[in-house]
Design an enzyme around this catalytic site. Structure first.
Site, PDB file in Angstrom:
ATOM      1  N   ARG A 121       0.817  -1.228   0.000  1.00  0.00           N
ATOM      2  CA  ARG A 121       0.000   0.000   0.000  1.00  0.00           C
ATOM      3  C   ARG A 121       0.846   1.272   0.000  1.00  0.00           C
ATOM      4  O   ARG A 121       0.397   2.328   0.426  1.00  0.00           O
ATOM      5  CB  ARG A 121      -0.967   0.021   1.186  1.00  0.00           C
ATOM      6  CG  ARG A 121      -2.021  -1.064   1.129  1.00  0.00           C
ATOM      7  CD  ARG A 121      -3.202  -0.746   2.033  1.00  0.00           C
ATOM      8  NE  ARG A 121      -4.168  -1.825   1.981  1.00  0.00           N
ATOM      9  CZ  ARG A 121      -4.168  -2.874   2.797  1.00  0.00           C
ATOM     10  NH1 ARG A 121      -3.252  -2.975   3.739  1.00  0.00           N
ATOM     11  NH2 ARG A 121      -5.096  -3.801   2.678  1.00  0.00           N
ATOM     12  N   LYS A 143       3.111  11.839 -10.351  1.00  0.00           N
ATOM     13  CA  LYS A 143       2.298  11.020 -11.257  1.00  0.00           C
ATOM     14  C   LYS A 143       3.088   9.781 -11.651  1.00  0.00           C
ATOM     15  O   LYS A 143       4.194   9.885 -12.187  1.00  0.00           O
ATOM     16  CB  LYS A 143       1.948  11.811 -12.518  1.00  0.00           C
ATOM     17  CG  LYS A 143       0.797  12.773 -12.343  1.00  0.00           C
ATOM     18  CD  LYS A 143       0.310  13.257 -13.701  1.00  0.00           C
ATOM     19  CE  LYS A 143      -0.867  14.195 -13.562  1.00  0.00           C
ATOM     20  NZ  LYS A 143      -1.344  14.657 -14.885  1.00  0.00           N
ATOM     21  N   GLU A 185       9.889  19.991 -23.113  1.00  0.00           N
ATOM     22  CA  GLU A 185       9.115  20.181 -21.877  1.00  0.00           C
ATOM     23  C   GLU A 185       9.557  21.458 -21.163  1.00  0.00           C
ATOM     24  O   GLU A 185       8.746  22.132 -20.511  1.00  0.00           O
ATOM     25  CB  GLU A 185       9.250  18.970 -20.949  1.00  0.00           C
ATOM     26  CG  GLU A 185       8.635  17.676 -21.493  1.00  0.00           C
ATOM     27  CD  GLU A 185       7.109  17.596 -21.343  1.00  0.00           C
ATOM     28  OE1 GLU A 185       6.479  18.558 -20.856  1.00  0.00           O
ATOM     29  OE2 GLU A 185       6.547  16.548 -21.727  1.00  0.00           O
ATOM     30  N   LYS A 227       7.440  23.704 -12.196  1.00  0.00           N
ATOM     31  CA  LYS A 227       6.548  22.565 -11.990  1.00  0.00           C
ATOM     32  C   LYS A 227       6.197  22.411 -10.511  1.00  0.00           C
ATOM     33  O   LYS A 227       5.060  22.080 -10.160  1.00  0.00           O
ATOM     34  CB  LYS A 227       7.177  21.280 -12.522  1.00  0.00           C
ATOM     35  CG  LYS A 227       6.243  20.093 -12.360  1.00  0.00           C
ATOM     36  CD  LYS A 227       6.433  18.997 -13.361  1.00  0.00           C
ATOM     37  CE  LYS A 227       5.379  17.915 -13.154  1.00  0.00           C
ATOM     38  NZ  LYS A 227       5.599  16.739 -14.014  1.00  0.00           N
ATOM     39  N   GLU A 237      -4.399  17.398  -9.580  1.00  0.00           N
ATOM     40  CA  GLU A 237      -5.053  17.876 -10.805  1.00  0.00           C
ATOM     41  C   GLU A 237      -6.562  17.921 -10.629  1.00  0.00           C
ATOM     42  O   GLU A 237      -7.318  17.277 -11.337  1.00  0.00           O
ATOM     43  CB  GLU A 237      -4.665  16.980 -12.002  1.00  0.00           C
ATOM     44  CG  GLU A 237      -4.956  17.642 -13.332  1.00  0.00           C
ATOM     45  CD  GLU A 237      -4.285  16.936 -14.513  1.00  0.00           C
ATOM     46  OE1 GLU A 237      -3.313  16.195 -14.303  1.00  0.00           O
ATOM     47  OE2 GLU A 237      -4.750  17.144 -15.630  1.00  0.00           O
ATOM     48  N   ARG A 242      -2.680  22.485 -12.354  1.00  0.00           N
ATOM     49  CA  ARG A 242      -1.919  21.332 -12.821  1.00  0.00           C
ATOM     50  C   ARG A 242      -2.284  20.931 -14.240  1.00  0.00           C
ATOM     51  O   ARG A 242      -1.443  20.452 -14.995  1.00  0.00           O
ATOM     52  CB  ARG A 242      -2.094  20.142 -11.861  1.00  0.00           C
ATOM     53  CG  ARG A 242      -1.218  18.969 -12.254  1.00  0.00           C
ATOM     54  CD  ARG A 242      -0.765  18.091 -11.111  1.00  0.00           C
ATOM     55  NE  ARG A 242       0.260  17.187 -11.613  1.00  0.00           N
ATOM     56  CZ  ARG A 242       1.017  16.412 -10.882  1.00  0.00           C
ATOM     57  NH1 ARG A 242       0.882  16.418  -9.580  1.00  0.00           N
ATOM     58  NH2 ARG A 242       1.928  15.640 -11.412  1.00  0.00           N
ATOM     59  N   ASN A 246      -0.570  20.100 -19.199  1.00  0.00           N
ATOM     60  CA  ASN A 246      -0.942  19.314 -20.383  1.00  0.00           C
ATOM     61  C   ASN A 246      -0.810  20.112 -21.674  1.00  0.00           C
ATOM     62  O   ASN A 246      -1.144  19.610 -22.746  1.00  0.00           O
ATOM     63  CB  ASN A 246      -2.367  18.777 -20.228  1.00  0.00           C
ATOM     64  CG  ASN A 246      -2.468  17.796 -19.074  1.00  0.00           C
ATOM     65  OD1 ASN A 246      -1.562  17.000 -18.852  1.00  0.00           O
ATOM     66  ND2 ASN A 246      -3.559  17.864 -18.326  1.00  0.00           N
ATOM     67  N   HIS A 249       0.092  18.500 -24.927  1.00  0.00           N
ATOM     68  CA  HIS A 249      -0.031  17.055 -24.739  1.00  0.00           C
ATOM     69  C   HIS A 249      -1.297  16.464 -25.360  1.00  0.00           C
ATOM     70  O   HIS A 249      -1.394  15.256 -25.509  1.00  0.00           O
ATOM     71  CB  HIS A 249       0.045  16.694 -23.255  1.00  0.00           C
ATOM     72  CG  HIS A 249       1.453  16.724 -22.726  1.00  0.00           C
ATOM     73  ND1 HIS A 249       2.207  17.881 -22.713  1.00  0.00           N
ATOM     74  CD2 HIS A 249       2.256  15.745 -22.237  1.00  0.00           C
ATOM     75  CE1 HIS A 249       3.410  17.611 -22.211  1.00  0.00           C
ATOM     76  NE2 HIS A 249       3.467  16.327 -21.910  1.00  0.00           N
ATOM     77  N   HIS A 253      -0.046  13.587 -27.349  1.00  0.00           N
ATOM     78  CA  HIS A 253      -0.373  12.195 -27.028  1.00  0.00           C
ATOM     79  C   HIS A 253      -1.088  11.510 -28.183  1.00  0.00           C
ATOM     80  O   HIS A 253      -0.820  10.350 -28.498  1.00  0.00           O
ATOM     81  CB  HIS A 253      -1.274  12.127 -25.789  1.00  0.00           C
ATOM     82  CG  HIS A 253      -0.514  12.035 -24.509  1.00  0.00           C
ATOM     83  ND1 HIS A 253      -1.055  12.410 -23.304  1.00  0.00           N
ATOM     84  CD2 HIS A 253       0.732  11.596 -24.236  1.00  0.00           C
ATOM     85  CE1 HIS A 253      -0.164  12.222 -22.345  1.00  0.00           C
ATOM     86  NE2 HIS A 253       0.927  11.737 -22.886  1.00  0.00           N
ATOM     87  N   HIS A 266       8.651  11.612 -27.152  1.00  0.00           N
ATOM     88  CA  HIS A 266       7.579  12.314 -26.443  1.00  0.00           C
ATOM     89  C   HIS A 266       7.717  13.828 -26.596  1.00  0.00           C
ATOM     90  O   HIS A 266       6.751  14.524 -26.929  1.00  0.00           O
ATOM     91  CB  HIS A 266       7.575  11.917 -24.968  1.00  0.00           C
ATOM     92  CG  HIS A 266       6.536  12.637 -24.162  1.00  0.00           C
ATOM     93  ND1 HIS A 266       5.183  12.442 -24.359  1.00  0.00           N
ATOM     94  CD2 HIS A 266       6.642  13.573 -23.180  1.00  0.00           C
ATOM     95  CE1 HIS A 266       4.505  13.225 -23.527  1.00  0.00           C
ATOM     96  NE2 HIS A 266       5.367  13.915 -22.809  1.00  0.00           N
TER      97      HIS A 266
END
Lengths: 364, 364
Positions: A121, A143, A185, A227, A237, A242, A246, A249, A253, A266
């Site tokens: 956990r 993330k 980025e 960031k 988010e 946040r 994106n 992206h 993506h 990427h």
């Protein structure tokens, strides 16, 4: 060593940025908590070098450290590879206070981080990013995820690291294309939060591409600072800034997915995605032609693509429909409004996106 | 309807307890958040009854709800079954605001909850417990997990539900053995936190075993109140009272493992484990013979076992070594000090445990 604090209350942590600091990892981890066992999870490409060095540093600080290797590449972001890490963690005798230490790029951080988030956990997690993309972006913010056959990062968690240890000396061995990908980025951070940072990237483009350690350390610390502020304001988010991360992206993506994650790095996809976001913003009167030209120019200086490669608009549109960030079927776009500021917009019709993709070079 | 609040700041939620309240589920969920899609994950044993009723209630409140079935039993607590739920969630078009609703016992809540914790990095989760064990214990507190071949619950997360909807009318169809198993966890709550609650269980043992709804609702609300206070004080089991909830679970889990999770119900194993913990406490002068006799008497009145069945002490000891709650190899025991209070102890030598197990009926 530059130190940037990510301020998240009980989950706060430090990002250390420097050149040649990998040897100090073990001492830093030992100071952080009582755990005396660690599993180093290293990308296969750097396991024998930085992975072994990280392990040695941990052992030197009195920890018992095992090393597990993750095959390089996005194909490793699976539940199956995560299960292999659970086995390795059990073999290494990890308990709830033990460390999982990711050494590699974004993929390694994602998979090792997801294992750390879910083993017993959740166990403490340390990021040792060895790509520029991971240093400026992926290793900070918590993330973690693996992919599902139907989409990237669909299975994951928020699990903040206890420490990020970014040694820019590890970038000496990074392929040039990966360096450029990371700089995309950094450009994103400038566009969404800091016009001065963007100007610095433009001035230093040449030395950055040449791999200058001091310039790279400044970029890593600068991006992490941006960031960190965003993540501190909206850790999970949930309606805050946040989602600004994106930027680029959405199309990015979708492009990666349309190319089966094989045709573009990427950061390259994000560069194209930022150009697309700028064009949508232009069409709404949110953004100027001059700013768009500056963005395209900067990306070009950094050796990044700004047009869509040979892939059909229909395939990209199909991938857009599966966007994880959609709400009840509507995609949420991040659009620039001036250098250093963005806004959200979900009023973008598919027909407009289709025309844009074609105008940027997608095949009909 | 009794309502108990679990106070966890932004993750606070309500546990609703009543008889015949399942029809109201959909309206309660619709009031909680904006998500308009749901995936109901139901134990196969109750999918056609309570699973279908839950889905109907959600649809009646204007949500679009799909139903996925999980095979009954601990064998379903796997990453593979979780992956099936990810597929079902994607088929149902869930987004980040959509609901995953678990209808069943602890196993269903664990697997559906782990899927909810990790799908899209976490989606809202609702527990509709239909066993007494899940109503008094498992559905509250946010622990979700699946098993690893080398141990129970080794892969999981903390993911608090947004709502727990406990309808004691669903217990009408629960096998008597499962009812007794749930009462063992209620006894545990009394021993660790509330002597008055323990006395109530003794007085009402007969009506509880007869399935009286009012008596059961009072027990569910009473246990949830105790557990809610413990969880609020130590959400992630970080050194606070949450570890007290492991009373009876050290020997209990080891017994279940030694019997390959086939010979005893969970609550039965916990009952035996509580007797063992009492004996260890007795041997340390922490607990009295009279309290131990009362505990054994109460468990007996509730039809619960208090001696170890035919399994070797060595097998139980082997399983104890893999206890997830150990620290650097030492097991942490929860021992009663008086009715309503416990303490932690890691100074228990394996030889003493071995003798205890033999004296409680384990095979040499």
């Amino acid at each position: 060593v530059r130190r940037v604090r990510v301020d998240l209350g009980p989950r706060s942590y430090t990002v250390a940025v420097g050149a040649g600091i990998l040897d100090g990892l073990g001492a830093a981890v030992a100071r952080l908590g009582p755990g005396r066992r660690a599993l180093v999870v290293a990308d296969a490409a750097v396991a024998a070098t930085y992975g072994a060095a990280a392990r040695q540093s941990l052992e030197g600080a009195g920890l018992t450290a095992a090393l597990a290797t993750l095959p390089s590449g996005e194909a490793s972001k699976t539940l199956g590879e995560t299960a292999r890490l659970y086995d390795a963690a059990l073999d290494a005798g990890l308990d709830r206070r033990s460390w999982i230490v990711a050494v590699g790029g974004g993929v390694t951080g994602d998979v090792a981080g997801f294992a750390a988030a879910t083993f017993l956990r959740g166990v403490p997690f340390v990021q040792v990013p060895t790509t520029l993309l991971a240093q400026v972006d992926a290793s900070v913010g918590g993330k973690v995820a693996v992919d599902h056959p139907r989409g990237k990062n669909l299975i994951g968690a928020f699990h903040q690291p206890s420490l990020v240890w970014a040694d820019v000396a590890t970038l000496d061995t990074l392929p040039a294309g990966e360096l450029r990908s990371g700089l995309a980025e950094a450009v994103k951070h400038g566009v969404l939060a800091d016009a001065g940072y963007l100007a610095m990237l433009r001035r230093r483009a040449a030395v950055l591409l040449a791999g200058d350690r001091e310039a790279l350390a400044r970029v890593v610390a600068g991006s992490v600072r941006i960031k960190a502020a965003v993540v501190a304001a909206d850790e999970r988010e949930e309606g805050g800034p946040r989602s600004h991360l994106n930027l680029g992206h959405t199309v990015g993506h979708a492009l990666e997915a349309a190319l089966d994650f094989g045709g573009l790095r990427h950061g390259e996809a994000v560069a194209i995605g930022m150009v697309a976001a700028g064009r949508l913003a232009l069409g709404r009167g949110l953004w100027s032609e001059a700013w768009q030209a500056e963005l395209v120019d900067l990306l070009g200086r950094l050796g990044l693509p700004t047009a869509i490669p040979a892939v059909s608009a229909a395939r990209i549109m199909g991938a857009l429909k599966l966007d994880k960030k959609s709400r009840e079927g509507r995609v949420r776009w991040v659009l620039p409004v001036r250098p250093g500021a963005v806004t959200l917009c979900d009023a973008v019709e598919p027909a407009e996106v289709g025309r844009l993709l074609l105008s940027m070079g997608a095949l009909p």
